[in-house]
Scaffold this motif. Structure first.
Motif, PDB file in Angstrom:
ATOM      1  N   VAL A 134     135.838  -2.156 -21.935  1.00  0.00           N
ATOM      2  CA  VAL A 134     134.670  -2.523 -22.382  1.00  0.00           C
ATOM      3  C   VAL A 134     133.482  -2.246 -21.775  1.00  0.00           C
ATOM      4  O   VAL A 134     132.307  -1.791 -22.304  1.00  0.00           O
ATOM      5  CB  VAL A 134     134.804  -4.073 -22.707  1.00  0.00           C
ATOM      6  CG1 VAL A 134     134.884  -4.924 -21.515  1.00  0.00           C
ATOM      7  CG2 VAL A 134     133.618  -4.623 -23.604  1.00  0.00           C
ATOM      8  N   ALA A 135     133.586  -2.103 -20.496  1.00  0.00           N
ATOM      9  CA  ALA A 135     132.506  -1.964 -19.742  1.00  0.00           C
ATOM     10  C   ALA A 135     132.180  -0.459 -19.683  1.00  0.00           C
ATOM     11  O   ALA A 135     131.079   0.069 -19.559  1.00  0.00           O
ATOM     12  CB  ALA A 135     132.840  -2.277 -18.091  1.00  0.00           C
ATOM     13  N   ALA A 136     133.274   0.458 -19.789  1.00  0.00           N
ATOM     14  CA  ALA A 136     132.989   1.997 -19.994  1.00  0.00           C
ATOM     15  C   ALA A 136     132.137   2.016 -21.094  1.00  0.00           C
ATOM     16  O   ALA A 136     131.668   2.866 -21.308  1.00  0.00           O
ATOM     17  CB  ALA A 136     134.442   2.802 -20.114  1.00  0.00           C
ATOM     18  N   SER A 137     132.694   1.470 -22.379  1.00  0.00           N
ATOM     19  CA  SER A 137     131.910   1.401 -23.752  1.00  0.00           C
ATOM     20  C   SER A 137     130.576   1.095 -23.518  1.00  0.00           C
ATOM     21  O   SER A 137     129.546   1.845 -24.096  1.00  0.00           O
ATOM     22  CB  SER A 137     132.592   0.657 -24.602  1.00  0.00           C
ATOM     23  OG  SER A 137     133.980   1.198 -24.910  1.00  0.00           O
ATOM     24  N   ALA A 138     130.145  -0.057 -22.878  1.00  0.00           N
ATOM     25  CA  ALA A 138     128.887  -0.587 -22.713  1.00  0.00           C
ATOM     26  C   ALA A 138     128.118   0.705 -21.940  1.00  0.00           C
ATOM     27  O   ALA A 138     126.928   0.913 -22.308  1.00  0.00           O
ATOM     28  CB  ALA A 138     128.814  -1.822 -21.958  1.00  0.00           C
ATOM     29  N   ARG A 139     128.602   1.214 -20.970  1.00  0.00           N
ATOM     30  CA  ARG A 139     127.825   2.238 -20.216  1.00  0.00           C
ATOM     31  C   ARG A 139     127.511   3.388 -21.151  1.00  0.00           C
ATOM     32  O   ARG A 139     126.611   4.056 -21.151  1.00  0.00           O
ATOM     33  CB  ARG A 139     128.747   2.396 -18.728  1.00  0.00           C
ATOM     34  CG  ARG A 139     128.556   1.415 -18.041  1.00  0.00           C
ATOM     35  CD  ARG A 139     129.167   1.975 -16.574  1.00  0.00           C
ATOM     36  NE  ARG A 139     130.576   2.481 -16.607  1.00  0.00           N
ATOM     37  CZ  ARG A 139     131.663   1.790 -16.282  1.00  0.00           C
ATOM     38  NH1 ARG A 139     131.525   0.577 -15.985  1.00  0.00           N
ATOM     39  NH2 ARG A 139     132.676   2.446 -16.461  1.00  0.00           N
ATOM     40  N   THR A 140     128.482   3.800 -21.889  1.00  0.00           N
ATOM     41  CA  THR A 140     128.367   4.974 -22.765  1.00  0.00           C
ATOM     42  C   THR A 140     127.339   4.647 -23.687  1.00  0.00           C
ATOM     43  O   THR A 140     126.822   5.550 -24.409  1.00  0.00           O
ATOM     44  CB  THR A 140     129.736   5.190 -23.303  1.00  0.00           C
ATOM     45  OG1 THR A 140     130.775   5.537 -22.586  1.00  0.00           O
ATOM     46  CG2 THR A 140     129.610   6.438 -24.212  1.00  0.00           C
ATOM     47  N   ALA A 141     127.030   3.261 -24.288  1.00  0.00           N
ATOM     48  CA  ALA A 141     126.350   2.930 -25.009  1.00  0.00           C
ATOM     49  C   ALA A 141     124.868   2.951 -24.457  1.00  0.00           C
ATOM     50  O   ALA A 141     123.832   2.561 -25.203  1.00  0.00           O
ATOM     51  CB  ALA A 141     126.663   1.643 -25.892  1.00  0.00           C
ATOM     52  N   GLY A 142     124.910   3.321 -23.256  1.00  0.00           N
ATOM     53  CA  GLY A 142     123.294   3.132 -22.666  1.00  0.00           C
ATOM     54  C   GLY A 142     123.116   2.088 -21.997  1.00  0.00           C
ATOM     55  O   GLY A 142     121.892   2.032 -21.533  1.00  0.00           O
ATOM     56  N   ILE A 143     124.142   1.133 -21.676  1.00  0.00           N
ATOM     57  CA  ILE A 143     123.748  -0.132 -20.970  1.00  0.00           C
ATOM     58  C   ILE A 143     123.971  -0.106 -19.383  1.00  0.00           C
ATOM     59  O   ILE A 143     125.220   0.216 -19.151  1.00  0.00           O
ATOM     60  CB  ILE A 143     124.436  -1.397 -21.798  1.00  0.00           C
ATOM     61  CG1 ILE A 143     124.320  -1.435 -22.924  1.00  0.00           C
ATOM     62  CG2 ILE A 143     124.316  -2.769 -20.876  1.00  0.00           C
ATOM     63  CD1 ILE A 143     125.134  -2.389 -23.854  1.00  0.00           C
ATOM     64  N   GLU A 144     123.159  -0.175 -18.752  1.00  0.00           N
ATOM     65  CA  GLU A 144     123.216  -0.156 -17.212  1.00  0.00           C
ATOM     66  C   GLU A 144     123.764  -1.530 -16.835  1.00  0.00           C
ATOM     67  O   GLU A 144     122.990  -2.561 -16.911  1.00  0.00           O
ATOM     68  CB  GLU A 144     121.828   0.021 -16.783  1.00  0.00           C
ATOM     69  CG  GLU A 144     122.026   0.346 -15.150  1.00  0.00           C
ATOM     70  CD  GLU A 144     120.539   0.882 -14.492  1.00  0.00           C
ATOM     71  OE1 GLU A 144     120.768   1.229 -13.281  1.00  0.00           O
ATOM     72  OE2 GLU A 144     119.585   0.891 -15.373  1.00  0.00           O
ATOM     73  N   ILE A 145     124.821  -1.539 -16.054  1.00  0.00           N
ATOM     74  CA  ILE A 145     125.218  -2.857 -15.422  1.00  0.00           C
ATOM     75  C   ILE A 145     125.285  -3.072 -13.920  1.00  0.00           C
ATOM     76  O   ILE A 145     125.756  -2.099 -13.383  1.00  0.00           O
ATOM     77  CB  ILE A 145     126.943  -2.916 -16.220  1.00  0.00           C
ATOM     78  CG1 ILE A 145     127.047  -2.832 -17.544  1.00  0.00           C
ATOM     79  CG2 ILE A 145     127.453  -4.029 -15.541  1.00  0.00           C
ATOM     80  CD1 ILE A 145     128.423  -2.687 -18.139  1.00  0.00           C
TER      81      ILE A 145
END
Length: 353
Positions: A134-145
């Protein structure tokens, strides 16, 4: 003095762990950290928007990005947050951020605005669900974590969820008592975005590569100044002639009006519209216009219900509402007079002899 840096606008979401392992006094420290972080940001409707998500076994959006545009309101909302207790479903919280938080309906600005989407996760434990995918998907979606670990936090999980480079996105503090010391680290991180942009390429907002050279550009709602480096907000006070609302539009601006008003042919000034025209109100009987808004009323013989919209037939025979000397007989919205036994109604149809 205001310590906020003039960082580039952000859509910033804090995801804070309030599981059972976070004691009440520790959660208060987290809220203090959030308030101090808000103080360092350039918060505003046209700059940085802030949201807080609270999570444990479930998650809760305390307030979306579109809610508060000033620091005082944000900090007041933070002070009212209560912990959820129970588990630590970090993956679920990040998934909710992707699916429900970073949407235009919840206040995230459109992709064309080119405004970074940033998440700061604060946790003191090990996730009880899967965070890698889920974190990988978020980063792929352009979300910086950014991942902030406290005390017993699992460092491997922090590194799995955070963006690269990890040494700039993973933070750790020994206790909640010292979490506030991270405020200055984040301030340097977010302020550095603007410093870097103004450094090598000299662009105030956006730098674009073009065959080995660099061109400057601006965020949507701003336009490039003649110096080709700095940007100006066309709707800044004093830069437009709109009577009520200014909307930036591709290097220029257009005017708009508040609800209940309509734009005049000059495209700048506004006039109150007939808000009581058919189809523009929800009054059951009478619409009363009042300076751009309206209230409802009723015909004679009816009274307004508590919903302030619907009318009910009044008791026309109530004391003070009729002219009968002795007996009032209700007939729908009308009434007739009568007399007690031994009396007769006079020709005036009101008094008795």
């Amino acid at each position: 003095a205001d310590t906020a840096c003039k960082n580039r606008p952000l859509d910033l979401v804090f995801i804070v762990d309030s599981s059972r392992s976070v004691r009440p006094e520790e959660f208060e420290k987290v809220k203090t950290f959030l308030s101090e972080m808000i103080d360092t940001l350039d918060v505003g409707e046209r700059t940085t928007h802030v949201e807080v998500m609270n999570y444990a076994s479930t998650d809760k959006v305390e307030f979306p990005l579109r809610t508060y545009f000033d620091k005082a309101s944000l900090k007041e909302a933070v002070s009212r947050i209560e912990p959820l207790s129970a588990g630590t479903m970090t993956g679920l919280a990040i998934q909710t951020a992707m699916d429900e938080v970073f949407t235009e309906e919840m206040g995230t600005r459109p992709a064309t605005f080119n405004i970074p989407k940033v998440v700061i996760v604060v946790t003191d434990g090990r996730p009880q669900d899967q965070v890698r995918d889920v974190a990988a998907s978020a980063r792929t979606a352009g979300i910086e974590i950014y991942a902030v670990g406290v005390d017993r936090a699992d460092m491997q999980s922090l590194r799995i969820m955070a963006s690269e480079p990890l040494d700039e996105h993973v933070f750790y503090v020994e206790t909640y008592g010292v979490i506030e010391k991270l405020t200055s680290r984040f301030r340097e991180t977010f302020c550095a975005v603007n410093v870097g942009a103004l450094g090598t390429q000299g662009c105030q907002q956006v730098s674009m590569s073009n065959r080995g050279s660099h061109l400057c550009d601006c965020y949507q709602g701003f336009t490039l100044n003649p110096d080709k480096r700095t940007c100006v907000d066309m709707c800044a006070p004093g830069r437009h002639k709109c009577d009520q609302i200014c909307v930036s539009n591709n290097g220029s601006f257009v005017c708009d009006c508040y609800e209940g008003y309509t734009l005049n042919p000059d495209k700048k000034t506004c006039s109150a519209m007939d808000i009581c025209a058919p189809g523009r109100h929800d009054c059951a009987q009478v619409c009363l216009s009042n300076d751009g808004s309206y209230s409802c009323g009723c015909y004679e013989g009816y009274t307004l219900n508590p919903d302030k919209k619907i009318c009910s037939a009044a008791d026309v025979c109530a004391v003070g509402r009729h002219e009968c000397q002795q007996v009032c007989v209700r007939d729908g919205r009308l009434y007739t007079c009568d007399c007690h036994q031994g009396y007769t109604l006079n020709p005036d149809r009101r008094t008795c002899s």
